[in-house]
Design an enzyme around this catalytic site. Sequence first.
Site, short mmCIF file in Angstrom:
data_model
loop_
_atom_site.label_atom_id
_atom_site.label_comp_id
_atom_site.label_asym_id
_atom_site.label_seq_id
_atom_site.Cartn_x
_atom_site.Cartn_y
_atom_site.Cartn_z
CE LYS A 1 -18.69 -23.18 37.27
NZ LYS A 1 -18.10 -23.74 36.11
CE LYS B 1 -24.54 -22.37 29.86
NZ LYS B 1 -23.70 -22.89 30.95
NE ARG C 1 -28.27 -16.02 23.62
CZ ARG C 1 -27.65 -16.67 22.64
NH1 ARG C 1 -27.84 -17.96 22.49
NH2 ARG C 1 -26.85 -16.04 21.81
CD GLU D 1 -15.24 -25.77 36.21
OE1 GLU D 1 -14.52 -24.98 35.61
OE2 GLU D 1 -16.48 -25.77 36.09
CD GLU E 1 -18.47 -19.08 35.99
OE1 GLU E 1 -18.56 -20.26 36.36
OE2 GLU E 1 -18.76 -18.70 34.86
CD1 TRP F 1 -24.20 -9.93 29.19
CD2 TRP F 1 -22.63 -9.37 27.72
NE1 TRP F 1 -22.98 -10.09 29.80
CE2 TRP F 1 -22.00 -9.75 28.92
CE3 TRP F 1 -21.82 -8.97 26.64
CZ2 TRP F 1 -20.61 -9.76 29.09
CZ3 TRP F 1 -20.45 -8.98 26.82
CH2 TRP F 1 -19.86 -9.37 28.03
CG HIS G 1 7.22 -22.12 44.44
ND1 HIS G 1 8.58 -22.17 44.65
CD2 HIS G 1 6.84 -23.42 44.24
CE1 HIS G 1 9.00 -23.42 44.56
NE2 HIS G 1 7.95 -24.20 44.32
CB CYS H 1 -27.56 -9.98 22.34
SG CYS H 1 -26.59 -8.55 22.79
CG ASN I 1 -25.82 -12.09 19.68
OD1 ASN I 1 -24.98 -11.50 20.37
ND2 ASN I 1 -25.88 -13.41 19.60
N GLY I 2 -24.03 -9.27 18.53
CA GLY I 2 -22.70 -9.24 17.92
C GLY I 2 -22.08 -7.87 18.08
O1 M6R Z 1 -19.63 -22.40 25.62
P1 M6R Z 1 -18.18 -22.52 25.95
O2 M6R Z 1 -17.84 -23.81 26.63
O3 M6R Z 1 -17.28 -22.28 24.77
O4 M6R Z 1 -17.91 -21.37 26.99
C1 M6R Z 1 -16.64 -21.10 27.50
C2 M6R Z 1 -16.73 -20.22 28.71
O5 M6R Z 1 -17.31 -19.00 28.39
C3 M6R Z 1 -17.55 -20.88 29.82
O6 M6R Z 1 -17.04 -22.13 30.17
C4 M6R Z 1 -17.59 -19.98 31.08
O7 M6R Z 1 -16.32 -19.92 31.65
C5 M6R Z 1 -18.64 -20.50 32.04
N1 M6R Z 1 -19.38 -19.42 32.57
C6 M6R Z 1 -18.06 -21.30 33.15
O8 M6R Z 1 -18.98 -21.63 34.13
#
Ligand code: M6R
Length: 614
Positions: free
Chosen positions: A491, A609, A27, A487, A494, A75, A510, A2, A101-102
């Site tokens: 990517k 975000k 966000r 990673e 996501e 969110w 394995h 949020c 937010n929370g």
């Molecule tokens: O802000 P942070 O680095 O603590 O966030 C951690 C994860 O939420 C963040 O890296 C998330 O996995 C991203 N969307 C990756 O692209």
Amino acid sequence: MCGIVGYIGTKQAYPILIKGLKRLEYRGYDSAGVALISNNRHLNVYKAKGKVSDLESFAAEKDISGTVGIAHTRWATHGEPSQANAHPHYSSSENLALIHNGIIENYAILKEKLQSKGYVFKSSTDTEVLVQLIDYIMVTNKLDLLSAVQLALQEVIGAYAIAVLEKNNPDQIIAARKSSSLVVGIGEEELFLASDATPIVEYTDKVVYLDDEEIAIIRRGEELKVVNFKNVEINPEIKEVKLNLGQLEKRGFSHFMLKEIFEQPDCIYDCMRGRINVDADNVVLSAVIDYKEKLLGARRFIIVACGTSWHAALIGKHLIESFCRIPVEVEYASEFRYRDPVIDEQDVVIAISQSGETTDTLAAIELARSRGAFIYGICNSVGSSIPRATHTGSYIHVGPEIGVASTKAFTGQVTVLAMLALTLAKEKQSLPREEFLEIVKELSHIPEKMKKVLELNHRIAGLSQIFTYAHNFIYLGRGYSYPVALEGALKLKEISYIHAEGYPAAEMKHGPIALIDAEMPVVVIATHNGLYKKVLSNIQEIKARQGRVIALVTEGDDVISSIADYCIELPATLECLDPLITTVPLQMLAYHIAVCKGKDVDQPRNLAKSVTVE
Ligand code: M6R
């Protein structure tokens, strides 16, 4: 997660609030809303499911006058994304409107109590419970809004950043925080409020970051006043934000993610500026020097992080262990916080976070601190909660990252981890001098080499078109390249919604090898390093089962080029710095596949975000 924006001043609030919400779009959110006290003193609330532009369409013909207002992007946590669940929420009397937010964890009990007093709820959210509770306390105790907020927040368990508007008092906004960030911007005859500084920087560079359990009294024509729940006044520390507007805009790129991928050479340069001095053969992270006894005396390091930051942590483990011979454990913050970890004052915990607001990472820090561990933060967002919760740390200085999929923050984190390991190694004299100097020199060349990788953008865009058919991808790497494989897979997942898994290449046999057939794209990080020959064998195993291999190789490699289906040739670097080079083409590959599939690259579905809830 949020986003919150607020404004009080002499200008029309609505355009400022809408622009602010757009700045916070990165966000991640599913609905948006705004509350304004109009020129004729009505408290108008407008909400819409979808984007901020949907809210604008909804409000187009309505009364959007007024010089005070609050606005929100939601969110969903409690209740589906819908107009009814969007914020702001009214109290039953429609005297108050609140954004949040929370998560209010004890909302169910509070709701029952309020229902028994005759309060009727229009949404399934925990937030509506809070605004009704404040209203109830105000009415039954005949209190003003500030006192009611103070009492209500003492009944609430959970995390929140809130802002409340009161119809009968159009010259103030009351805002408060606990575990969710909130920033007040101080302008000329106007005050702003936001979840982070991005909506504020175009109006003022003076901000106050609220601390936990602080309440901001934001009144028209008055100076900002901050109090705690017991009404003790707190002197707000005014800070200067150094963001510029250009950093928040796309500058001709079609997406923030692409812009951020392309910014990486400059970001890494900025990250190293003042810390690496090649002429003097030196690396200095000042926080490491300031606390060197604590760090060098540690029994072990534990790195806590989530998502992409956790992948950077895995690389950090390799770097610190091999340069400094200090044992390092890497933990998901979300798991660590709910275990009963063996940890005490002999341990150093490194917390890594781009946003500095990740709830799980914050909770892991709190747990480690409570057991006496020393906490070192590696963060991007200046002034965020994590740097304030740690004993010391280093910013990565890569500028605001707007694309939800993290790119430049990852390479910035790896760069800081490399500098941290080098600084410690120098202090500990655990690396031979020649090797130390070679790494420092090569690190300083990484931005130039990254630029060469970026020249592959068109080729990778072309390659991406071939693979839009795929429903699954496998990413393989070994040693330093295994976290890069994770990673790369993250990517792709996501932003393209293609299922992808990263594995250590030798683990293929394995189990995952059963998945290989002529349809399966397998991305292999096969640059020329110590395990090259082993990875070559893994590629042969995949080809023997007709898998389609996309190999990342070192320039001039004609062995793998003759076996793999597609090769991406990358500049050579040292094995320990390879992730800074190999990650970049994987970011581009994910980006272009997502674009080919028509996905919303910068705001992928369901993602946020800053993950400020559990
Ligand atoms: O802000 P942070 O680095 O603590 O966030 C951690 C994860 O939420 C963040 O890296 C998330 O996995 C991203 N969307 C990756 O692209």
